[in-house]
Design an enzyme around this catalytic site. Structure first.
Site, PDB file in Angstrom:
ATOM      1  N   ARG A 240      16.936 -24.181  56.509  1.00 15.76           N
ATOM      2  CA  ARG A 240      16.836 -25.647  56.035  1.00 15.76           C
ATOM      3  C   ARG A 240      17.716 -26.754  55.701  1.00 15.76           C
ATOM      4  O   ARG A 240      18.111 -27.685  56.565  1.00 15.76           O
ATOM      5  CB  ARG A 240      15.973 -25.802  54.875  1.00 15.76           C
ATOM      6  CG  ARG A 240      14.888 -25.494  54.543  1.00 15.76           C
ATOM      7  CD  ARG A 240      14.323 -25.411  53.209  1.00 15.76           C
ATOM      8  NE  ARG A 240      14.974 -24.487  52.561  1.00 15.76           N
ATOM      9  CZ  ARG A 240      14.337 -24.253  50.929  1.00 15.76           C
ATOM     10  NH1 ARG A 240      13.596 -24.995  50.723  1.00 15.76           N
ATOM     11  NH2 ARG A 240      15.382 -23.230  50.975  1.00 15.76           N
TER      12      ARG A 240
ATOM     13  N   SER B 195      23.727 -19.735  53.949  1.00 12.60           N
ATOM     14  CA  SER B 195      24.896 -19.109  53.128  1.00 12.60           C
ATOM     15  C   SER B 195      24.607 -17.953  52.827  1.00 12.60           C
ATOM     16  O   SER B 195      23.728 -17.124  53.440  1.00 12.60           O
ATOM     17  CB  SER B 195      24.436 -19.816  51.926  1.00 12.60           C
ATOM     18  OG  SER B 195      22.921 -19.379  51.175  1.00 12.60           O
TER      19      SER B 195
ATOM     20  N   ASP C 298      12.171 -25.679  57.585  1.00 15.17           N
ATOM     21  CA  ASP C 298      11.864 -24.448  56.617  1.00 15.17           C
ATOM     22  C   ASP C 298      10.472 -22.997  57.604  1.00 15.17           C
ATOM     23  O   ASP C 298       9.426 -23.629  58.087  1.00 15.17           O
ATOM     24  CB  ASP C 298      10.691 -25.263  55.811  1.00 15.17           C
ATOM     25  CG  ASP C 298      10.076 -24.740  54.367  1.00 15.17           C
ATOM     26  OD1 ASP C 298      10.479 -23.812  54.788  1.00 15.17           O
ATOM     27  OD2 ASP C 298      10.169 -25.531  53.725  1.00 15.17           O
TER      28      ASP C 298
ATOM     29  N   ASN D  74      16.325 -12.169  56.806  1.00 13.33           N
ATOM     30  CA  ASN D  74      16.539 -12.246  55.754  1.00 13.33           C
ATOM     31  C   ASN D  74      16.338 -13.552  55.023  1.00 13.33           C
ATOM     32  O   ASN D  74      16.705 -13.509  53.290  1.00 13.33           O
ATOM     33  CB  ASN D  74      18.243 -12.342  56.139  1.00 13.33           C
ATOM     34  CG  ASN D  74      18.876 -13.026  55.314  1.00 13.33           C
ATOM     35  OD1 ASN D  74      19.106 -12.302  54.231  1.00 13.33           O
ATOM     36  ND2 ASN D  74      19.700 -14.510  55.311  1.00 13.33           N
TER      37      ASN D  74
ATOM     38  N   LYS E  72       8.901  -8.484  47.416  1.00 14.97           N
ATOM     39  CA  LYS E  72       9.530  -7.608  47.755  1.00 14.97           C
ATOM     40  C   LYS E  72       9.446  -6.257  47.525  1.00 14.97           C
ATOM     41  O   LYS E  72       9.418  -5.123  48.657  1.00 14.97           O
ATOM     42  CB  LYS E  72      11.714  -7.427  46.530  1.00 14.97           C
ATOM     43  CG  LYS E  72      12.000  -8.973  47.533  1.00 14.97           C
ATOM     44  CD  LYS E  72      12.569  -8.731  48.356  1.00 14.97           C
ATOM     45  CE  LYS E  72      13.208 -10.390  48.150  1.00 14.97           C
ATOM     46  NZ  LYS E  72      14.355 -10.851  49.878  1.00 14.97           N
TER      47      LYS E  72
ATOM     48  N   TYR F 236       9.267 -12.675  41.639  1.00 16.20           N
ATOM     49  CA  TYR F 236      10.446 -12.149  42.654  1.00 16.20           C
ATOM     50  C   TYR F 236      10.353 -10.061  43.588  1.00 16.20           C
ATOM     51  O   TYR F 236       9.920  -9.730  44.673  1.00 16.20           O
ATOM     52  CB  TYR F 236      11.269 -12.225  42.864  1.00 16.20           C
ATOM     53  CG  TYR F 236      12.706 -11.836  44.000  1.00 16.20           C
ATOM     54  CD1 TYR F 236      12.971 -12.175  44.757  1.00 16.20           C
ATOM     55  CD2 TYR F 236      13.741 -10.489  42.962  1.00 16.20           C
ATOM     56  CE1 TYR F 236      14.897 -12.257  45.396  1.00 16.20           C
ATOM     57  CE2 TYR F 236      14.389 -10.025  44.496  1.00 16.20           C
ATOM     58  CZ  TYR F 236      14.801 -11.341  45.248  1.00 16.20           C
ATOM     59  OH  TYR F 236      15.740 -10.592  45.964  1.00 16.20           O
TER      60      TYR F 236
ATOM     61  N   ILE G 292      24.173 -13.393  51.898  1.00 14.41           N
ATOM     62  CA  ILE G 292      24.228 -12.724  53.227  1.00 14.41           C
ATOM     63  C   ILE G 292      23.906 -12.801  54.805  1.00 14.41           C
ATOM     64  O   ILE G 292      23.870 -12.541  55.950  1.00 14.41           O
ATOM     65  CB  ILE G 292      22.935 -11.572  53.221  1.00 14.41           C
ATOM     66  CG1 ILE G 292      22.961 -11.032  50.831  1.00 14.41           C
ATOM     67  CG2 ILE G 292      22.672 -10.509  53.599  1.00 14.41           C
ATOM     68  CD1 ILE G 292      21.879 -10.439  50.684  1.00 14.41           C
TER      69      ILE G 292
HETATM   70  N1  NAP Z   1      21.558 -12.111  45.956  1.00 17.45           N
HETATM   71  C1  NAP Z   1      21.825 -10.942  45.277  1.00 17.45           C
HETATM   72  O1  NAP Z   1      21.770 -10.231  44.378  1.00 17.45           O
HETATM   73  C2  NAP Z   1      19.986 -10.484  46.316  1.00 17.45           C
HETATM   74  C3  NAP Z   1      20.030  -8.960  46.189  1.00 17.45           C
HETATM   75  C4  NAP Z   1      18.897  -8.554  46.961  1.00 17.45           C
HETATM   76  C5  NAP Z   1      18.664  -9.109  47.095  1.00 17.45           C
HETATM   77  N2  NAP Z   1      19.190 -10.448  48.196  1.00 17.45           N
HETATM   78  C6  NAP Z   1      17.895 -10.801  49.259  1.00 17.45           C
HETATM   79  O2  NAP Z   1      18.531 -11.292  49.864  1.00 17.45           O
HETATM   80  C7  NAP Z   1      18.426 -12.048  50.858  1.00 17.45           C
HETATM   81  C8  NAP Z   1      19.642 -13.509  51.022  1.00 17.45           C
HETATM   82  O3  NAP Z   1      19.885 -14.415  49.763  1.00 17.45           O
HETATM   83  P1  NAP Z   1      20.906 -14.607  49.551  1.00 17.45           P
HETATM   84  O4  NAP Z   1      21.527 -13.730  48.253  1.00 17.45           O
HETATM   85  O5  NAP Z   1      22.154 -14.319  50.854  1.00 17.45           O
HETATM   86  O6  NAP Z   1      21.112 -16.025  48.932  1.00 17.45           O
HETATM   87  P2  NAP Z   1      21.173 -17.448  49.766  1.00 17.45           P
HETATM   88  O7  NAP Z   1      23.104 -17.689  49.870  1.00 17.45           O
HETATM   89  O8  NAP Z   1      20.595 -18.270  48.271  1.00 17.45           O
HETATM   90  O9  NAP Z   1      20.677 -17.557  50.750  1.00 17.45           O
HETATM   91  C9  NAP Z   1      19.201 -17.470  50.568  1.00 17.45           C
HETATM   92  C10 NAP Z   1      19.018 -18.328  52.259  1.00 17.45           C
HETATM   93  O10 NAP Z   1      17.419 -17.802  52.332  1.00 17.45           O
HETATM   94  C11 NAP Z   1      17.720 -19.623  53.045  1.00 17.45           C
HETATM   95  N3  NAP Z   1      15.945 -20.069  52.743  1.00 17.45           N
HETATM   96  C12 NAP Z   1      15.269 -20.346  51.467  1.00 17.45           C
HETATM   97  N4  NAP Z   1      14.582 -21.037  51.476  1.00 17.45           N
HETATM   98  C13 NAP Z   1      14.337 -21.047  52.589  1.00 17.45           C
HETATM   99  C14 NAP Z   1      12.740 -21.960  53.569  1.00 17.45           C
HETATM  100  N5  NAP Z   1      12.119 -22.180  53.254  1.00 17.45           N
HETATM  101  N6  NAP Z   1      12.567 -21.229  54.947  1.00 17.45           N
HETATM  102  C15 NAP Z   1      14.225 -21.625  55.527  1.00 17.45           C
HETATM  103  N7  NAP Z   1      15.378 -21.645  54.991  1.00 17.45           N
HETATM  104  C16 NAP Z   1      15.787 -20.738  53.910  1.00 17.45           C
HETATM  105  C17 NAP Z   1      18.480 -20.360  52.872  1.00 17.45           C
HETATM  106  O11 NAP Z   1      18.519 -21.510  53.351  1.00 17.45           O
HETATM  107  P3  NAP Z   1      18.092 -22.772  53.141  1.00 17.45           P
HETATM  108  O12 NAP Z   1      18.352 -23.239  51.539  1.00 17.45           O
HETATM  109  O13 NAP Z   1      19.459 -24.127  53.722  1.00 17.45           O
HETATM  110  O14 NAP Z   1      16.800 -23.041  53.549  1.00 17.45           O
HETATM  111  C18 NAP Z   1      19.585 -19.812  52.474  1.00 17.45           C
HETATM  112  O15 NAP Z   1      20.488 -19.489  53.633  1.00 17.45           O
HETATM  113  C19 NAP Z   1      17.131 -13.080  50.572  1.00 17.45           C
HETATM  114  O16 NAP Z   1      16.329 -12.541  50.985  1.00 17.45           O
HETATM  115  C20 NAP Z   1      17.449 -12.602  49.076  1.00 17.45           C
HETATM  116  O17 NAP Z   1      16.257 -12.142  48.425  1.00 17.45           O
HETATM  117  C21 NAP Z   1      19.885 -10.996  47.691  1.00 17.45           C
END
Ligand code: NAP
Length: 261
Positions: free
Chosen positions: A40, A18, A65, A92, A161, A157, A20
């Site tokens: 996952r 999902s 995972d 990521n 980071k 968090y 980014i």
């Molecule tokens: N959204 C924001 O506002 C924001 C802002 C700054 C930085 N970020 C960073 O951007 C990155 C991507 O986040 P996003 O916003 O795209 O969120 P997201 O849509 O929730 O995507 C997170 C991804 O990480 C995977 N993930 C989580 N836990 C995992 C685990 N234990 N093992 C394997 N995969 C795992 C999830 O896949 P599964 O659940 O299928 O495993 C998913 O594909 C993260 O590092 C987040 O901290 C996000």
């Protein structure tokens, strides 16, 4: 640092089911990268593989995972078997939680550190020999503006980071002389499933209602920074302003942040 080609780049992206990560995989594929994707949720990964294969991309997947050593080993094996070397590693995958530190338990802190810090650090350690065989290799760590500035209700968090940020800086010094670049990407609030997937939601964050940038915009800016060989990017003007204000006037930023808590 060198300008690098995405076309043909042997690339591993974590967290591709999902947000980014999925948009990064799509953008990299559009520019000709060869991909290994992981997360996952198997069905989501299968859909992404199908979509990008249809468009002519070479793409392989490992479902699991990222905090499990066996999954990281499977990723290293997949890189070795399919590519023989690695040009781009994009760490990521990430997770968060919302609520005061004092009201949470140790497990929340440990889980967040496992996914956001220990897993990317250990995956990178396993892949450094393959990166050293790559062409203009680069490690890309997806951090956050909250890896530069602390705010209330997201302490674990923020800690994860900041750890990723400090580790990226140190790794850049160690690996730069060996030709492996390190890019730290610091997005601001991004529209994704991130806030639906938090481990715990014991409070609310008022600024979330303001929306945020799209995951696609984050992916495009990240891929541009990879091509240009940047060290670090903060993706929005608001994010840059917050980081600079915190560096120059930490007490003022601290005062206003504490009023959010
Ligand atoms: N959204 C924001 O506002 C924001 C802002 C700054 C930085 N970020 C960073 O951007 C990155 C991507 O986040 P996003 O916003 O795209 O969120 P997201 O849509 O929730 O995507 C997170 C991804 O990480 C995977 N993930 C989580 N836990 C995992 C685990 N234990 N093992 C394997 N995969 C795992 C999830 O896949 P599964 O659940 O299928 O495993 C998913 O594909 C993260 O590092 C987040 O901290 C996000």
């Amino acid at each position: 640092m060198a300008w690098r080609k995405i076309d043909g780049a042997r690339t591993l992206v974590t967290g591709c089911s999902s947000g980014i990560g999925r948009e990064l995989a799509r953008e990299l594929a559009r520019q000709g990268a060869r991909l290994i994707v992981t997360a996952r949720r198997e069905e989501r990964i299968r859909e992404l593989v199908h979509e990008l294969q249809e468009a002519g991309t070479e793409i392989h997947s490992v479902v699991g995972d990222i905090t499990e050593p066996g999954v990281r080993e499977a990723l290293a094996t997949s890189v070795e078997e399919h590519f023989g070397a690695l040009d781009l590693l994009i760490n990521n995958a990430g997770v968060g939680a919302i609520g005061h530190f004092a009201k949470a338990d140790e497990l929340r802190l440990r889980k967040i550190m496992e996914v956001n810090f220990f897993a990317p650090a250990e995956l990178t350690r396993a892949l450094i020999p393959l990166l050293q065989r790559g062409t203009h290799p680069m490690i890309v760590n997806v951090g956050s503006v909250l890896g530069h500035v602390g705010i209330p209700k997201k302490s674990e968090y923020v800690a994860s980071k900041f750890a990723l940020h400090g580790w990226s800086d140190a790794l850049r010094c160690e690996l730069g002389p060996q030709g492996v670049d390190v890019l730290l990407v610091s997005p601001s609030t991004t529209k994704s499933e991130f806030f639906d997937n938090v481990l715990e939601k014991r409070d609310h964050l008022p600024w979330l209602s303001l929306g945020g940038q799209s995951a696609r915009a984050v992916a495009r800016k990240t891929v541009r920074a990879i091509r240009w060989g940047s060290y670090e990017i903060i993706l929005t003007p608001g994010g840059k302003a917050l980081v600079w204000a915190d560096r120059l006037f930490p007490t003022v930023v601290g005062y206003f942040s504490s009023r959010l808590g």
